[in-house]
Design a protein around this motif. Sequence first.
Motif, short mmCIF file in Angstrom:
data_model
loop_
_atom_site.label_atom_id
_atom_site.label_comp_id
_atom_site.label_asym_id
_atom_site.label_seq_id
_atom_site.Cartn_x
_atom_site.Cartn_y
_atom_site.Cartn_z
N ALA A 722 0.82 -1.21 0.00
CA ALA A 722 0.00 0.00 0.00
C ALA A 722 0.86 1.26 0.00
O ALA A 722 0.45 2.30 -0.55
N VAL A 723 2.05 1.21 0.63
CA VAL A 723 2.96 2.36 0.58
C VAL A 723 3.37 2.63 -0.87
O VAL A 723 3.35 3.78 -1.35
N THR A 724 3.71 1.58 -1.60
CA THR A 724 4.10 1.75 -3.00
C THR A 724 2.92 2.28 -3.81
O THR A 724 3.09 3.17 -4.67
N TRP A 725 1.73 1.75 -3.57
CA TRP A 725 0.53 2.24 -4.25
C TRP A 725 0.33 3.73 -3.95
O TRP A 725 0.01 4.53 -4.83
N SER A 726 0.54 4.12 -2.69
CA SER A 726 0.35 5.52 -2.31
C SER A 726 1.33 6.42 -3.05
O SER A 726 0.97 7.52 -3.50
N ARG A 727 2.59 6.00 -3.16
CA ARG A 727 3.58 6.78 -3.91
C ARG A 727 3.16 6.92 -5.38
O ARG A 727 3.30 7.99 -5.99
N ALA A 728 2.64 5.83 -5.94
CA ALA A 728 2.17 5.87 -7.33
C ALA A 728 0.99 6.82 -7.48
O ALA A 728 0.91 7.59 -8.46
N ALA A 729 0.05 6.78 -6.52
CA ALA A 729 -1.13 7.65 -6.58
C ALA A 729 -0.72 9.11 -6.53
O ALA A 729 -1.30 9.97 -7.23
#
Length: 931
Positions: A722-729
């Motif tokens: 989810a951290v990686t997803w958040s950076r992508a978002a």
Amino acid sequence: MTAHESFWALRLRRTLTGDGAAPVLVLVEGRAGTGKSRLVQELTALPEAARATCLRWACGESAAPPQLPADGPVLLAVEDVHRADAGELARIRGLLERPRPGLATVITCRPEELADPGLALGAPPPRYPPELTVLRHRVRPWSVDAVRKVTAAVLGDRCTEEAVARLHERSGGVAQIVVDLLAVLRDSTRQRCTAADVDAAGVPVRLADLSLGRTAALAPEHRPIVWAAAVLGEPAGRDELVTVSGLGRGPGRRALLAALAGAALTESDAGYGLPVPLAAVAVRESVPGPVRQELHGRAADVLGHRQPVPWASLAGHHRAGGRIRGWLRAVEQAARQAAEAGLHQEAIGLLEQTLADPAVPPQARARLAPVLARSAVVGLRSDQTVQVLTQIIEDAALPAAVRGELRLDLGLLLCNQVGMSDQGWKELERAAAELREARPDLAARAMSALAMPYWPNSSFDVHRAWLEDAARAAADSGDEVVRTAVAANRAALAMSCGDPQAWALVKELPTDSPDHRCRLHAARGLCNSADSALWLGHHGRAEELLTEGLELSGKSGAPYTKHTALGARLLLEWVTGRWAGLAERCETFVAATADMPVICADARVVRGLLALAQGEWSSALSWLGGADPSSRRDAAPPLAAATSGALIRLSLARQELPDAAVEARRAWAKVKQKGVWVWAADLAPWAVEAMARTGDSAAARAVITEFEAGLDGRDAPTARAAVTWSRAALAEAEGRWLDAVPLYRQAAAAYGALPRPYAQALTTEAAGRCALEAGSASETAGADAAGACRPDGDAAHGDEAQGEDTAGDKARAVADLTASTRQFAELGAVWDAARARALLRSHQPAKEARPPGRPSYGDRLSPREREVAELAGTGLTNREIATTLHLSPRTVEQHVARAMRKLGTTSRQHLAAMIDAAVLPEAMDGVANGG
């Protein structure tokens, strides 16, 4: 087997097939109300009966017997032959002793009311001729399955399984009684029908009239034997029945014979009793009060000599007989026995009823209340228990240690079963203080409960401090059960925050302890750890813990723990993509636990998430909003975070960006307050997107920084994805598409490894979306640069290389979108699949574009019409569909109109049901090539 399928019915049908067939007689026996008349109606409706002469004759109604035709097949139904007088019997016997060919005779009777037992046509039996086939059929009471089917037809899914069992038990399976009770329940119950509702329905008039009439028909000196059976309420042996009646051996024996002959009582393998259990209520209520009290007193004496002693029944007879001391002793014995056997709901019901009685003296109340509290904590919700304990705690004469113990269990009840977390927390804090010196073992239990991280309004550090206090108190107590309770909570606390030591703590739980109380705490520890493990992303290990915890809680008699584990299993099915039938399973679970908000919370959230993915946005809001306004406030933090994530996403989809940002900031503040960062996995990406899209990139970056820092040293694969997803978002919201693409793909790979297919599909779709955006931006920039520079050979070569890279990136983007679309479709995420397909169309590669002109689909749905119809059928408005598919509302309106015309419906609601029957040409090909 139905009447049409029975052997005797087949033989009867053969007789009715034509002239000259051999005659047949079927003797149909059954107790009152079992459905003999209905069976006759079924026979007269047979196809063979339509070609025959059908005659019905009810005995005892002074009607002239029917005249048989001279020829042709005849179906003659003679009903209630037990009421026939001598003349009627003679005519029937004469008819059967000289039957003509083609005559099929059906005779019904109540065997218990025959003048000559076993002889439907009296003594001596008729002289049946050789050519007459004589068969017997006994109509049996309905089975539990049959009662369940009839109940479902009348009440739908409102009736609980316990209510069905009680309905069968009280009615004895007698069809007419079941039907009469259901008529009352249908009109008196608005929500779920419970066993208590069945009890409250009373005695149907037909049954009361029959039972009281048969009793009144006995001689006055014989009636006490029936009264005794009614007071006992269960089959009993001859000697016990005679003793309770008070008639004495000789008179009692004569009374029993008379009651059997008059069908007031019946004999079974278990003894003698009323023909139907519910009839005992009507007869018992008809007995004069003083006589009834004496009967109960003698019943208590009889039951007290049985081995083992039926304490619960004995308690009831003592109370009805006015013996208060005996009543309270029996109640305590019965409750303790039930609790030790794991039958906590049984103990709760008995103790609630007792403690609500004003006849209970204070000292007995103080003795019984802790027994009730201990069972209630592991049982299911009961507001009456909460009321009883609240009242008892206020008693100034109550010993301090007893008050503290009751306050402890009241706090647990308020938190777990009732969902009043703030009030429950306060009661537990007070209990810990009251018990710290006098009862360190109970103080440790209170502290251990305060250490659990699921309280919504306290931080992880507070829970950890309470756990250390609990461990010290447990050590001081020297009580192994208390130490196990603390160990279970220590394991669950460690698992909740992703502590790598949690797995070792779980392994140490004494699941094979000889003490069932230790096993009960171990079961709770397993189930709570399983719930935490699934939030962490250890799905396989969570499944193993759930299986072990469910088995152990079932053996230990812990229904509350069992139900929490069943709710967690629904959440696990959502996360791992096992969506087939999941919506129905969630709704069934919510219906069964609707009055227990903590238990049903998992199912409500999962149902809301499913509705969101399927485009049922109004339904999603209803499920995610909770059963009442306070449910979100008191929700467990991981569920609250997941719910907020879903609500933010819904606001983003509706282009309600300010609302999304407000919810994001509120929810993230709750995460920071709690400090269990692994629980933010379903919130952080959507919160980051909401903040960034409303122009607050600094706040979005702060969320990512706090989130990542909170995971330091934690074993939390879902949260790290989810951290990686958040950076992508964040990168996407800021227009940094080339940065977003690899981050989204990295997140998708992490979710795929868990597995978490829906999150994998969302991040895969986002990678494709950003890659296409980056490609479009690059093409625009390249075109601008080409116009500003003089072309030469080297420049042309560079443009060619760039074109090859762009084509490759676009192909991979299309592949990402195609894969996500297929994954959404496999899951059943209608809204997501439609959105991904729309994105594919808007970026369709030029070499795969369709020829000019609109293809003709005739009366078939086009791919676009099907997409629009699917979303319209979920309840989305035209504007919401337009936002999803990147169309104008006017275009959506036209597509909906054409889809409704082609499917032949005037209702948008019917589109979802009809869409599957429509033919969609080249459906999957359209997905594959972006069409």
